[in-house]
Write an enzyme that holds these catalytic residues in place. Structure first.
Site: not given
Length: 314
Positions: A157, A183
């Site tokens: 990501s 994250y």
């Protein structure tokens, strides 16, 4: 392999079907984690359409069976349970795999979850996004090696640019839990894994690459999301490409099956091209900290130690 940036004739609007057109995967076996929803479904669909045998490795077997029923392909589509946050589940999947494995797509993931810990006490996002996939890939290494020319695809990501792996406190034991920091750390770990695995497995003919799929609003990944910090959304003009699921799966499929990237390993892609270096204020590209070979080696050792300790205590 040259160090020149890899480019292809595809881009942000290309779909999984576009990049695999004309490719025949007859006789090849693929595993796609998290293939019961989102870009995992489209990745599996494209590989099956090219005649690969595809195993959907999913936490929700019922949802996986529904997906398998709608995917067509001559190689066969199978569903096997896999919960990446449960090392027992990962071990069971590995033990149940027999024969070569040509393509492993580490696609599943969670994002910005509430503070949650696994039975080992690991922070959930790091445990799922990195450690679960690490154990899976390492456990399937012999199957990848014997396949000859196997490929491992790691779905990362752009969130990795927002944070490094905090080796001094990976699991937020001493600092306040922050869902976005957790994250970002897990996504940096994904890229570092690809860097180190590419180095370690080069002699086995196993290529390992990571990617940013783009921003896909229609997946379930955002179901836990609290408001993101401003640094996660600087604006459309400087942000990561917004895509539908077919476009979001394209870079995964390119790395899994396209002859255009044959022999390419240890790289990070977005929009079906090797990513440019990250520039602060421009939310795309790959950050230096995610490609650092020393940090990649350290993460590998830390991961091995964490898994060994978990095994001893089980």
């Amino acid at each position: 392999m040259t160090s020149a940036r890899i480019t292809t004739g595809f881009g942000a609007e290309s779909t999984a079907s576009d990049v695999i057109a004309g490719v025949d995967l007859t006789g090849r076996r693929a595993v796609v984690t998290g293939a019961s929803s989102g870009i995992g479904v489209e990745t599996a669909r494209a590989l099956a359409a090219a005649n690969a045998e595809v195993t959907l490795a999913v936490r929700d077997v019922e949802a996986g069976e529904k997906v398998a029923a709608e995917i067509t392909g001559n190689g066969g589509v199978f569903v096997t349970p896999l919960d990446l946050a449960d090392q027992g589940s990962v071990a069971a999947f590995v033990a149940g795999w027999h024969g070569p494995l040509h393509i492993l797509v580490n696609n599943a993931g969670v994002m910005a979850t509430p503070e949650t810990r696994t039975s080992e006490g690991w922070e959930l996002q790091f445990a799922t996004n990195h450690l679960g996939h690490f154990a899976l890939a390492a456990g399937l290494h012999d199957a990848l090696r014997t396949a000859g020319g196997a490929r491992v695809v790691v779905v990362g990501s752009v969130g990795h640019v927002n944070g490094e792996v905090r080796f001094d406190d990976i699991h937020f034991a001493r600092r306040p839990y922050d869902p976005w920091a957790a994250y970002s750390q897990s996504k940096t770990a994904n890229v570092l894994f690809a860097v180190e695995a590419a180095k370690r497995w080069a002699g086995d003919g196993v290529a390992v690459n990571a990617l940013n799929p783009g921003r896909i609003w229609s997946t379930g990944l955002s179901r836990h999301m609290p408001p993101a910090p401003a640094s996660f959304d600087p604006g459309a003009a400087t942000g990561v490409s917004v895509k539908n699921v077919e476009q979001g799966a394209a870079t995964s499929v390119l790395l899994a099956a396209s002859p255009l990237v044959q022999g390419v390993t240890g790289r990070y892609f977005e929009d079906c091209q090797e990513a440019v270096p990250f520039t602060p204020g421009v939310r795309r590209g790959v950050a230096d900290h995610a490609l650092d070979p020393r940090k990649a080696e350290r993460l590998w050792k830390v991961s091995v130690d964490l898994l060994a300790a978990a095994h001893r205590s089980s």
